[in-house]
Design a protein around this motif. Structure first.
Motif, PDB file in Angstrom:
ATOM      1  N   SER A 180       0.819  -1.209   0.000  1.00 40.78           N
ATOM      2  CA  SER A 180       0.000   0.000   0.000  1.00 40.78           C
ATOM      3  C   SER A 180       0.856   1.265   0.000  1.00 40.78           C
ATOM      4  N   ASP A 181       0.339   2.323  -0.613  1.00 45.40           N
ATOM      5  CA  ASP A 181       0.965   3.639  -0.556  1.00 45.40           C
ATOM      6  C   ASP A 181       0.809   4.150   0.875  1.00 45.40           C
ATOM      7  N   LYS A 222      -4.115  10.831  -3.666  1.00 44.00           N
ATOM      8  CA  LYS A 222      -2.752  11.372  -3.622  1.00 44.00           C
ATOM      9  C   LYS A 222      -2.782  12.884  -3.809  1.00 44.00           C
TER      10      LYS A 222
END
Length: 353
Positions: free
Chosen positions: A141-142, A318
Protein backbone atom coordinates in the motif's frame (compact mmCIF):
# COMPACT_ATOMS: atom_id res chain seq x y z
CA UNK A 1 10.05 -7.69 18.05
CA UNK A 2 11.20 -8.85 21.48
CA UNK A 3 12.66 -5.57 22.72
CA UNK A 4 10.45 -2.49 22.71
CA UNK A 5 12.00 0.91 21.95
CA UNK A 6 12.62 2.84 25.16
CA UNK A 7 12.17 6.38 23.87
CA UNK A 8 10.67 8.31 20.96
CA UNK A 9 10.20 11.82 19.70
CA UNK A 10 6.66 13.10 20.11
CA UNK A 11 4.65 16.32 19.83
CA UNK A 12 3.03 17.07 23.18
CA UNK A 13 0.09 19.32 23.98
CA UNK A 14 1.28 20.91 27.21
CA UNK A 15 -0.90 24.01 27.29
CA UNK A 16 -3.93 25.00 25.25
CA UNK A 17 -3.43 27.76 22.67
CA UNK A 18 0.34 27.24 22.74
CA UNK A 19 2.67 25.53 20.25
CA UNK A 20 3.14 21.79 20.68
CA UNK A 21 6.34 20.75 22.43
CA UNK A 22 8.44 18.23 20.49
CA UNK A 23 10.56 16.23 22.92
CA UNK A 24 11.80 12.80 23.99
CA UNK A 25 9.17 10.57 25.60
CA UNK A 26 9.67 7.27 27.44
CA UNK A 27 7.56 4.29 26.36
CA UNK A 28 6.08 1.70 28.73
CA UNK A 29 8.31 -1.31 29.26
CA UNK A 30 5.74 -3.92 28.20
CA UNK A 31 2.52 -4.25 26.26
CA UNK A 32 -0.69 -5.02 28.11
CA UNK A 33 -3.72 -7.01 26.93
CA UNK A 34 -5.12 -5.56 23.72
CA UNK A 35 -2.20 -3.21 23.07
CA UNK A 36 -0.15 -3.08 19.86
CA UNK A 37 3.16 -1.31 19.26
CA UNK A 38 3.24 0.46 15.89
CA UNK A 39 5.98 2.34 14.10
CA UNK A 40 4.32 5.43 12.62
CA UNK A 41 5.19 6.27 9.01
CA UNK A 42 2.85 9.17 8.23
CA UNK A 43 0.32 11.02 10.34
CA UNK A 44 -2.34 13.39 9.10
CA UNK A 45 -3.43 16.46 11.02
CA UNK A 46 -7.19 16.82 11.39
CA UNK A 47 -9.23 19.87 12.34
CA UNK A 48 -10.09 17.98 15.52
CA UNK A 49 -6.52 18.38 16.73
CA UNK A 50 -6.66 22.12 16.04
CA UNK A 51 -9.81 22.17 18.15
CA UNK A 52 -8.04 20.35 20.98
CA UNK A 53 -5.14 22.78 20.88
CA UNK A 54 -7.50 25.76 20.86
CA UNK A 55 -9.76 24.41 23.61
CA UNK A 56 -12.88 24.24 21.43
CA UNK A 57 -14.55 21.87 23.90
CA UNK A 58 -13.40 23.77 26.97
CA UNK A 59 -10.59 23.20 29.49
CA UNK A 60 -8.58 20.01 28.94
CA UNK A 61 -8.44 17.83 32.05
CA UNK A 62 -5.85 15.45 30.56
CA UNK A 63 -2.92 17.79 29.94
CA UNK A 64 -0.20 17.10 29.09
CA UNK A 65 -1.05 14.54 26.42
CA UNK A 66 -0.27 13.28 22.94
CA UNK A 67 -2.40 13.98 19.87
CA UNK A 68 -3.35 12.61 16.46
CA UNK A 69 -5.88 10.07 15.20
CA UNK A 70 -5.05 9.15 11.58
CA UNK A 71 -1.85 7.50 10.41
CA UNK A 72 -0.17 4.64 8.60
CA UNK A 73 2.30 2.35 10.31
CA UNK A 74 3.91 -1.06 10.72
CA UNK A 75 3.15 -3.38 13.62
CA UNK A 76 6.32 -4.04 15.62
CA UNK A 77 4.89 -6.09 18.48
CA UNK A 78 1.56 -7.26 19.86
CA UNK A 79 0.38 -7.71 23.43
CA UNK A 80 -1.64 -10.62 24.87
CA UNK A 81 -4.98 -11.44 23.25
CA UNK A 82 -4.36 -9.83 19.85
CA UNK A 83 -6.05 -11.69 16.96
CA UNK A 84 -6.65 -9.24 14.11
CA UNK A 85 -3.17 -7.86 13.44
CA UNK A 86 0.30 -9.37 13.69
CA UNK A 87 3.93 -8.32 13.70
CA UNK A 88 4.94 -6.94 10.31
CA UNK A 89 1.44 -5.91 9.21
CA UNK A 90 0.96 -2.57 7.46
CA UNK A 91 -1.92 -0.86 9.26
CA UNK A 92 -4.16 2.17 9.21
CA UNK A 93 -4.54 3.86 12.58
CA UNK A 94 -8.07 5.24 13.08
CA UNK A 95 -10.08 6.72 15.94
CA UNK A 96 -13.34 4.93 15.12
CA UNK A 97 -13.58 1.55 16.82
CA UNK A 98 -12.94 -1.49 14.64
CA UNK A 99 -12.25 -5.17 15.29
CA UNK A 100 -10.48 -6.50 18.34
CA UNK A 101 -9.81 -5.61 21.93
CA UNK A 102 -10.01 -2.13 23.37
CA UNK A 103 -6.90 -2.20 25.52
CA UNK A 104 -6.12 0.21 28.32
CA UNK A 105 -4.74 3.56 27.12
CA UNK A 106 -0.94 3.55 27.49
CA UNK A 107 0.77 5.86 29.94
CA UNK A 108 4.01 7.27 28.61
CA UNK A 109 6.52 9.21 30.69
CA UNK A 110 7.77 12.72 30.03
CA UNK A 111 10.26 14.40 32.32
CA UNK A 112 9.60 11.72 34.91
CA UNK A 113 5.83 12.29 34.98
CA UNK A 114 2.88 10.46 33.39
CA UNK A 115 1.91 11.53 29.87
CA UNK A 116 -1.58 10.69 28.64
CA UNK A 117 -2.37 9.45 25.14
CA UNK A 118 -5.80 7.78 24.93
CA UNK A 119 -6.40 4.71 22.75
CA UNK A 120 -4.65 6.24 19.76
CA UNK A 121 -2.00 8.93 19.25
CA UNK A 122 -0.09 9.56 16.04
CA UNK A 123 2.04 12.71 16.44
CA UNK A 124 4.87 10.46 17.57
CA UNK A 125 7.47 8.09 16.11
CA UNK A 126 5.92 5.05 17.79
CA UNK A 127 2.50 4.42 19.25
CA UNK A 128 0.99 1.91 21.61
CA UNK A 129 -2.52 1.58 20.24
CA UNK A 130 -5.60 -0.46 21.08
CA UNK A 131 -6.13 -3.34 18.66
CA UNK A 132 -9.57 -1.97 17.74
CA UNK A 133 -8.00 1.23 16.40
CA UNK A 134 -6.02 -0.67 13.75
CA UNK A 135 -6.98 -2.14 10.38
CA UNK A 136 -4.49 -4.14 8.31
CA UNK A 137 -4.06 -3.30 4.62
CA UNK A 138 -1.93 -4.86 1.82
CA UNK A 139 1.83 -4.74 2.30
CA UNK A 140 2.37 -2.83 -0.94
CA UNK A 141 0.00 0.00 0.00
CA UNK A 142 0.97 3.64 -0.56
CA UNK A 143 1.85 4.66 3.00
CA UNK A 144 1.07 8.33 2.44
CA UNK A 145 -2.41 7.64 1.12
CA UNK A 146 -2.97 4.95 3.78
CA UNK A 147 -2.82 7.59 6.50
CA UNK A 148 -5.86 9.34 5.01
CA UNK A 149 -8.02 6.26 5.58
CA UNK A 150 -7.73 6.92 9.30
CA UNK A 151 -10.13 9.86 9.18
CA UNK A 152 -10.20 12.19 6.17
CA UNK A 153 -11.42 9.63 3.63
CA UNK A 154 -13.55 7.46 5.87
CA UNK A 155 -15.26 10.39 7.56
CA UNK A 156 -15.90 12.22 4.29
CA UNK A 157 -17.27 9.17 2.50
CA UNK A 158 -19.22 8.07 5.57
CA UNK A 159 -20.92 11.46 5.83
CA UNK A 160 -22.25 11.07 2.29
CA UNK A 161 -23.16 7.38 2.58
CA UNK A 162 -24.42 7.09 6.15
CA UNK A 163 -25.46 10.58 7.29
CA UNK A 164 -26.51 12.61 4.24
CA UNK A 165 -27.57 9.51 2.28
CA UNK A 166 -27.21 11.49 -0.93
CA UNK A 167 -29.05 10.19 -3.97
CA UNK A 168 -28.38 10.69 -7.68
CA UNK A 169 -29.24 14.23 -8.71
CA UNK A 170 -29.70 15.66 -5.22
CA UNK A 171 -28.25 19.08 -4.53
CA UNK A 172 -25.67 19.55 -1.80
CA UNK A 173 -23.69 22.39 -0.25
CA UNK A 174 -20.39 21.44 1.40
CA UNK A 175 -19.42 24.34 3.64
CA UNK A 176 -15.73 24.02 4.50
CA UNK A 177 -13.36 22.35 2.02
CA UNK A 178 -10.54 21.07 4.21
CA UNK A 179 -9.37 17.45 4.31
CA UNK A 180 -12.75 16.00 5.29
CA UNK A 181 -14.75 18.47 3.20
CA UNK A 182 -12.81 17.61 0.06
CA UNK A 183 -13.63 13.93 0.55
CA UNK A 184 -17.28 14.78 1.09
CA UNK A 185 -17.16 16.57 -2.27
CA UNK A 186 -15.48 13.55 -3.88
CA UNK A 187 -18.01 11.11 -2.44
CA UNK A 188 -20.90 13.36 -3.53
CA UNK A 189 -19.46 13.32 -7.04
CA UNK A 190 -19.23 9.52 -7.00
CA UNK A 191 -22.97 9.24 -6.29
CA UNK A 192 -23.76 11.86 -8.99
CA UNK A 193 -25.20 14.52 -6.72
CA UNK A 194 -25.88 17.80 -8.56
CA UNK A 195 -25.09 20.55 -8.07
CA UNK A 196 -22.19 20.05 -5.65
CA UNK A 197 -21.43 23.48 -4.21
CA UNK A 198 -18.21 23.84 -2.21
CA UNK A 199 -17.81 26.93 -0.01
CA UNK A 200 -14.60 28.02 1.68
CA UNK A 201 -12.52 31.10 2.47
CA UNK A 202 -9.43 30.05 0.51
CA UNK A 203 -9.01 29.78 -3.25
CA UNK A 204 -6.47 26.95 -2.97
CA UNK A 205 -9.00 24.70 -1.28
CA UNK A 206 -11.69 25.61 -3.77
CA UNK A 207 -9.43 24.79 -6.72
CA UNK A 208 -8.80 21.41 -5.14
CA UNK A 209 -12.55 21.00 -4.58
CA UNK A 210 -13.08 21.40 -8.33
CA UNK A 211 -10.63 18.57 -8.95
CA UNK A 212 -12.53 16.42 -6.45
CA UNK A 213 -15.81 16.97 -8.29
CA UNK A 214 -17.38 20.22 -7.09
CA UNK A 215 -19.57 21.62 -9.86
CA UNK A 216 -19.57 25.11 -8.34
CA UNK A 217 -17.33 26.88 -5.80
CA UNK A 218 -17.86 29.99 -3.69
CA UNK A 219 -15.24 31.99 -1.84
CA UNK A 220 -17.20 33.27 1.17
CA UNK A 221 -14.51 35.83 1.98
CA UNK A 222 -15.41 37.73 -1.20
CA UNK A 223 -19.04 36.80 -1.92
CA UNK A 224 -22.34 36.48 -0.11
CA UNK A 225 -22.50 32.69 0.07
CA UNK A 226 -26.25 32.58 0.61
CA UNK A 227 -26.99 34.70 -2.45
CA UNK A 228 -24.49 32.78 -4.59
CA UNK A 229 -26.05 29.46 -3.58
CA UNK A 230 -29.51 30.74 -4.51
CA UNK A 231 -28.26 31.83 -7.93
CA UNK A 232 -26.71 28.41 -8.57
CA UNK A 233 -29.86 26.57 -7.48
CA UNK A 234 -32.07 28.70 -9.77
CA UNK A 235 -35.04 28.56 -7.37
CA UNK A 236 -34.72 24.79 -7.02
CA UNK A 237 -34.81 23.40 -3.45
CA UNK A 238 -31.61 22.53 -1.60
CA UNK A 239 -31.64 18.91 -0.52
CA UNK A 240 -28.63 18.76 1.78
CA UNK A 241 -26.28 21.15 3.57
CA UNK A 242 -23.12 19.72 5.16
CA UNK A 243 -21.25 21.94 7.61
CA UNK A 244 -17.60 21.34 8.42
CA UNK A 245 -16.97 24.65 10.20
CA UNK A 246 -18.83 24.34 13.49
CA UNK A 247 -19.97 27.96 13.11
CA UNK A 248 -23.49 28.49 14.54
CA UNK A 249 -24.27 31.14 11.90
CA UNK A 250 -23.37 28.75 9.08
CA UNK A 251 -25.36 25.92 10.65
CA UNK A 252 -28.37 28.23 10.94
CA UNK A 253 -27.89 29.28 7.31
CA UNK A 254 -27.92 25.66 6.18
CA UNK A 255 -31.06 24.94 8.19
CA UNK A 256 -32.82 27.94 6.66
CA UNK A 257 -31.77 27.11 3.09
CA UNK A 258 -32.68 23.42 2.97
CA UNK A 259 -36.21 22.51 1.93
CA UNK A 260 -39.00 21.21 4.16
CA UNK A 261 -37.65 17.63 4.17
CA UNK A 262 -34.01 18.60 3.67
CA UNK A 263 -31.02 17.42 5.67
CA UNK A 264 -28.42 19.41 7.60
CA UNK A 265 -25.40 17.34 8.57
CA UNK A 266 -23.01 18.69 11.18
CA UNK A 267 -19.42 17.52 10.87
CA UNK A 268 -17.77 20.52 12.52
CA UNK A 269 -18.42 21.02 16.23
CA UNK A 270 -19.24 24.48 17.64
CA UNK A 271 -17.00 25.75 20.42
CA UNK A 272 -18.30 25.04 23.90
CA UNK A 273 -20.95 27.59 24.80
CA UNK A 274 -21.72 28.53 21.18
CA UNK A 275 -25.38 27.70 20.65
CA UNK A 276 -27.47 27.49 17.50
CA UNK A 277 -30.97 28.94 17.16
CA UNK A 278 -33.47 27.28 14.82
CA UNK A 279 -37.24 27.11 14.34
CA UNK A 280 -37.88 23.50 15.25
CA UNK A 281 -41.35 22.91 13.79
CA UNK A 282 -40.00 21.57 10.45
CA UNK A 283 -38.27 18.79 12.38
CA UNK A 284 -41.68 17.34 13.17
CA UNK A 285 -42.48 17.06 9.46
CA UNK A 286 -39.39 15.42 8.04
CA UNK A 287 -36.61 17.97 8.15
CA UNK A 288 -33.40 16.57 9.62
CA UNK A 289 -30.47 18.07 11.48
CA UNK A 290 -27.92 15.48 12.53
CA UNK A 291 -24.44 15.36 13.98
CA UNK A 292 -21.95 13.03 12.32
CA UNK A 293 -19.61 10.87 14.38
CA UNK A 294 -16.80 10.14 11.96
CA UNK A 295 -19.35 9.39 9.24
CA UNK A 296 -20.46 6.38 11.34
CA UNK A 297 -17.57 4.56 9.66
CA UNK A 298 -17.06 0.84 10.21
CA UNK A 299 -13.27 0.61 9.73
CA UNK A 300 -12.94 -3.13 9.13
CA UNK A 301 -15.32 -3.02 6.16
CA UNK A 302 -15.02 0.56 4.88
CA UNK A 303 -11.22 0.88 4.80
CA UNK A 304 -10.63 -2.23 2.61
CA UNK A 305 -13.41 -1.15 0.24
CA UNK A 306 -12.11 2.41 -0.18
CA UNK A 307 -8.55 1.13 -0.46
CA UNK A 308 -9.62 -1.16 -3.31
CA UNK A 309 -11.34 1.73 -5.09
CA UNK A 310 -8.16 3.78 -4.80
CA UNK A 311 -6.04 0.98 -6.22
CA UNK A 312 -8.45 0.69 -9.18
CA UNK A 313 -8.02 4.38 -9.96
CA UNK A 314 -11.52 5.35 -8.84
CA UNK A 315 -10.50 7.79 -6.08
CA UNK A 316 -8.32 10.90 -6.15
CA UNK A 317 -6.41 10.66 -2.89
CA UNK A 318 -2.75 11.37 -3.62
CA UNK A 319 -3.83 14.78 -4.94
CA UNK A 320 -5.33 15.59 -1.53
CA UNK A 321 -1.86 15.61 0.07
CA UNK A 322 -0.54 19.10 -0.57
CA UNK A 323 2.10 19.53 2.15
CA UNK A 324 4.56 17.32 3.98
CA UNK A 325 6.47 18.22 7.14
CA UNK A 326 8.78 16.56 9.63
CA UNK A 327 7.73 16.02 13.23
CA UNK A 328 10.04 18.87 14.25
CA UNK A 329 8.07 21.14 11.86
CA UNK A 330 4.63 20.20 13.19
CA UNK A 331 3.80 23.67 14.52
CA UNK A 332 4.61 25.12 11.11
CA UNK A 333 2.22 22.58 9.58
CA UNK A 334 -0.53 23.54 12.03
CA UNK A 335 -0.05 27.23 11.27
CA UNK A 336 -0.29 26.45 7.55
CA UNK A 337 -3.65 24.78 8.11
CA UNK A 338 -4.97 27.69 10.14
CA UNK A 339 -3.91 30.28 7.59
CA UNK A 340 -5.23 28.39 4.58
CA UNK A 341 -1.72 28.13 3.13
CA UNK A 342 -2.17 24.35 3.09
CA UNK A 343 -5.00 23.62 0.68
CA UNK A 344 -5.45 19.87 1.20
CA UNK A 345 -4.30 17.36 3.79
CA UNK A 346 -0.96 17.88 5.49
CA UNK A 347 1.17 14.86 6.43
CA UNK A 348 3.78 14.55 9.13
CA UNK A 349 6.51 12.19 7.94
CA UNK A 350 8.20 10.42 10.83
CA UNK A 351 11.97 10.23 10.40
CA UNK A 352 12.04 13.14 7.94
CA UNK A 353 14.74 15.66 8.82
Amino acid sequence: MSVLPKTMRAAILVEQNKPLVVDEVDLPKALEIGQVLVKIHYSGICGSQLGEIEGAKGPDAYLPHLLGHEASGTVLAVGPGIKHVKEGDIVVLHWRKGLGIEGAPPVYQWKGKPLNAGWIATFNEYAIVSENRLTAIPDDSDLEVAALFGCAVTTGFGVVKNNAKLSIGESVVVYGAGGVGLNIVQAASLVSAYPIIAVDLYDGRLELAKKMGATHVINASRSDAEEEIKIILKSNPLDCFIDNTGSPKIIELGYAMTHAQGRVILVGVPRKGNLISIYSLPLHFGKLIQGSHGGETIPQSDIPRYHYLYEQGKLNLKELITARYSLEEINQAINGMRSGEVAGRVLIEMGKK
